[in-house]
Design a protein around this motif. Structure first.
Motif, short mmCIF file in Angstrom:
data_model
loop_
_atom_site.label_atom_id
_atom_site.label_comp_id
_atom_site.label_asym_id
_atom_site.label_seq_id
_atom_site.Cartn_x
_atom_site.Cartn_y
_atom_site.Cartn_z
N PRO A 1 -8.50 -6.89 7.47
CA PRO A 1 -8.74 -6.18 6.01
C PRO A 1 -9.98 -5.11 6.34
O PRO A 1 -10.08 -4.11 5.71
N GLU A 2 -11.00 -5.85 6.98
CA GLU A 2 -12.14 -4.81 7.07
C GLU A 2 -11.92 -3.83 8.18
O GLU A 2 -12.90 -2.76 8.16
N GLY A 3 -10.96 -3.95 8.63
CA GLY A 3 -10.46 -2.84 9.93
C GLY A 3 -9.82 -1.62 9.30
O GLY A 3 -9.47 -0.76 10.07
N ARG A 4 -9.73 -1.67 7.98
CA ARG A 4 -9.11 -0.32 7.62
C ARG A 4 -9.96 0.79 7.29
O ARG A 4 -11.36 0.33 6.97
N THR A 5 -9.78 2.02 7.39
CA THR A 5 -10.82 3.00 6.86
C THR A 5 -10.86 3.12 5.46
O THR A 5 -11.98 3.51 4.98
N HIS A 6 -10.11 2.73 4.88
CA HIS A 6 -9.96 2.29 3.59
C HIS A 6 -8.76 1.63 2.88
O HIS A 6 -7.94 1.37 3.67
N ARG A 7 -8.86 1.23 1.81
CA ARG A 7 -7.98 0.46 0.95
C ARG A 7 -6.46 0.60 1.07
O ARG A 7 -5.70 -0.33 1.06
N GLU A 8 -6.09 1.87 1.17
CA GLU A 8 -4.74 2.32 1.16
C GLU A 8 -4.08 2.39 2.54
O GLU A 8 -3.52 3.31 2.68
N GLN A 9 -4.41 1.44 3.36
CA GLN A 9 -3.57 1.28 4.64
C GLN A 9 -3.05 -0.18 4.77
O GLN A 9 -3.48 -1.14 4.19
N ILE A 10 -1.96 -0.23 5.92
CA ILE A 10 -1.44 -1.49 5.82
C ILE A 10 -2.31 -2.33 6.86
O ILE A 10 -2.68 -1.96 7.85
N VAL A 11 -2.59 -3.59 6.48
CA VAL A 11 -3.07 -4.68 7.20
C VAL A 11 -1.88 -5.50 7.78
O VAL A 11 -0.89 -5.90 6.98
N VAL A 12 -1.64 -5.40 8.96
CA VAL A 12 -0.53 -6.17 9.58
C VAL A 12 -0.36 -7.57 9.25
O VAL A 12 -1.58 -8.39 9.60
N GLY A 13 0.43 -8.25 8.68
CA GLY A 13 0.66 -9.64 8.29
C GLY A 13 2.18 -9.76 7.79
O GLY A 13 2.89 -8.85 7.57
N GLU A 14 2.26 -10.94 7.20
CA GLU A 14 3.58 -11.34 6.93
C GLU A 14 4.15 -10.50 5.77
O GLU A 14 5.20 -10.15 5.51
N HIS A 15 3.16 -10.17 4.83
CA HIS A 15 3.32 -9.43 3.67
C HIS A 15 4.06 -8.30 4.08
O HIS A 15 4.61 -7.54 2.96
N ALA A 16 3.69 -7.55 5.14
CA ALA A 16 4.28 -6.18 5.29
C ALA A 16 5.47 -6.29 6.25
O ALA A 16 5.82 -5.22 6.67
N LEU A 17 5.94 -7.46 6.65
CA LEU A 17 7.08 -7.53 7.96
C LEU A 17 8.26 -6.84 7.32
O LEU A 17 8.89 -6.04 8.01
N ALA A 18 8.87 -7.19 6.29
CA ALA A 18 10.19 -6.55 5.67
C ALA A 18 10.02 -5.13 5.59
O ALA A 18 10.88 -4.48 6.01
N GLY A 19 8.89 -4.45 5.32
CA GLY A 19 8.76 -3.17 5.04
C GLY A 19 8.80 -2.51 6.73
O GLY A 19 9.59 -1.58 6.74
N LEU A 20 7.99 -3.19 7.43
CA LEU A 20 7.93 -2.53 8.61
C LEU A 20 9.10 -2.64 9.34
O LEU A 20 9.45 -1.82 10.14
N SER A 21 9.91 -3.79 9.35
CA SER A 21 11.35 -4.05 10.02
C SER A 21 12.40 -2.81 9.51
O SER A 21 13.11 -2.25 10.25
N ARG A 22 12.14 -2.66 8.13
CA ARG A 22 12.97 -1.55 7.42
C ARG A 22 12.71 -0.01 8.22
O ARG A 22 13.59 0.66 8.48
N LEU A 23 11.39 0.08 8.40
CA LEU A 23 10.92 1.45 8.99
C LEU A 23 11.41 1.60 10.48
O LEU A 23 12.12 2.54 10.71
N THR A 24 11.29 0.74 11.18
CA THR A 24 11.62 0.57 12.67
C THR A 24 13.31 0.69 12.78
O THR A 24 13.82 1.41 13.37
N GLU A 25 13.92 -0.15 11.83
CA GLU A 25 15.38 0.17 11.98
C GLU A 25 15.89 1.42 11.47
O GLU A 25 16.91 2.08 12.15
N GLU A 26 15.40 2.00 10.71
CA GLU A 26 15.82 3.45 10.22
C GLU A 26 15.44 4.40 11.22
O GLU A 26 16.35 5.41 11.39
N VAL A 27 14.29 4.43 11.85
CA VAL A 27 14.03 5.24 12.81
C VAL A 27 14.84 5.16 14.32
O VAL A 27 15.34 6.18 14.49
#
Length: 399
Positions: free
Chosen positions: A65-91
């Protein structure tokens, strides 16, 4: 004699087969207002994937969380997995591969926006949050290294082909490399070998976790462009250490500092007024001072402007290298191949023309039309775009 590769022919990067040698460089997309993949983020990468790019890079994926340049960025974690999986699949459905730029912003992070105090090699004031940035402790560095490993494992689960470790631009690892930002007297400071310890530790730990499953690359500075930053000579030494360790499949050569001298990376017009207008009031006022105005120095644009320094890395190293910096023409891409580079990375050129690679490969163009005004830079807060093409801002982000 070694045959010069065709930039549009398939190529191998570590364990990954790419359809060509072109890479969309990581540039923050401004399309994750709640730290989640959005339809807009997917479409942003699909545009360049459909446009022929071999590898598109998602930025910026923070390991903490403290590694974002600002709050509007993805912190890699389980909460983001479904969206990231969708992104890779479509690409993948377009035939392109996808990379994730993995990192910790360190002193480039806005601690006030994140609600978590930023970290750096040494204690320093933050021009972004108006707070003091903490010097990372041994416990912090152990935890951050584990965060890199956990993020890498999750991104492999999400279907990414390549992980790019961010070691440039005065982000956390880069802040350790720069002697002007690293004033430590322990095993993490002083000699270049000590200052490179974190970079090597992270690369080794991530490789031990996912090496062979995905390609591992690093973005490394060939010159930070400020007094006390990494010099070309030091960058060469760090690159040689990373190559000797054998944990990376390629290096992407970049430059400049998001904290100290961002225009050293971008070159061309310096959009001072546009940047000031996009910033919070305290920063906006600060940019009107002589110090603030000097932050966005103007460097003339030259095609392939990092090539002369990058050639020194090519002469020193055997590992695959990605050339970055002002690549807009077919002639520059072919020159990069002739000079021994393995891949070419583009940012602004494909932001302006997402289909540029297809047009170059088909012979319908020999150059992109980007004019390097850099007015795209301040749009990261409202959806990164070329304002000459998309005059109306997206409305998905709120600062």
């Amino acid at each position: 004699m070694t045959e010069i590769p065709d930039v549009f022919a398939p190529a191998t990067l570590g364990p990954v087969r790419l359809r060509n040698r072109t890479v969309k460089a990581a540039t923050f997309e401004g399309r994750t207002p709640h730290g989640q993949v959005t339809d807009e983020l997917v479409e942003y990468h699909l545009a360049v994937a459909r446009g022929g790019i071999g590898l598109t890079t998602v930025a910026y994926l923070s390991v903490a969380p403290e590694g974002r340049t600002h709050r509007e960025q993805i912190v890699v974690g389980e909460h983001a997995l479904a969206g990231l999986s969708r992104l890779t699949e479509e690409v993948h459905a377009t035939g392109a591969a996808i990379a994730g730029q993995v990192g910790h912003a360190g002193p480039v992070a806005n601690g006030r926006s994140n609600g978590a105090r930023a970290l750096a090699a040494s204690r320093m004031p933050s021009p972004l949050s108006m707070q003091m940035i903490r010097s990372a402790s041994e416990r912090d560095l152990t935890r951050v290294t584990r965060d890199y490993v956990a993020a890498a494992r999750l991104l492999v689960r999400a279907g990414f082909d390549v992980l790019e470790l961010h070691m440039a631009h005065s982000y956390l690892i880069s802040s350790f490399l720069a002697p002007g930002l690293n004033r430590r007297r322990d095993r993490w400071g002083g000699s270049l070998e000590n200052r490179a310890r974190l970079a090597r530790q992270v690369a080794r730990a991530v490789h031990e976790e996912v090496g062979g499953e995905v390609a591992l690359t690093a973005k490394l500075s060939l010159s930070d462009g400020f007094a006390g930053g990494v010099t070309t000579e030091e960058g060469l030494e760090v690159a040689a250490l990373l190559e000797a360790d054998g944990h990376l499949d390629a290096l992407q050569l970049s430059g400049g500092s998001s904290l100290m001298n961002p225009m050293y990376l971008f070159r061309g017009g310096a959009p001072v007024a546009e940047f000031a207008a996009s910033m919070p009031l305290p920063v906006r006022l600060g940019m009107r001072t002589p110090v603030g105005r000097s932050f966005l120095k103007e460097y003339p644009f030259e095609e392939g402007y990092f090539l002369p320094k990058a050639v020194r890395f090519r002469e020193r190293l055997r590992m695959p290298l990605m050339l970055l910096g002002g690549i807009n023409t077919l002639a520059t891409m072919e020159q990069a191949m002739a000079d021994g580079f393995d891949f070419v990375a583009m940012g602004r050129a494909v932001l302006r023309e997402p289909d540029l690679v297809n047009r170059l490969a088909a012979g319908r163009a020999t150059a992109g039309v980007c004019i390097h005004c850099n007015r795209c830079m301040p749009t990261i807060y409202t959806g990164t775009r070329c304002p000459l093409v998309t005059p109306e801002p997206l409305t998905i982000a709120a600062r």
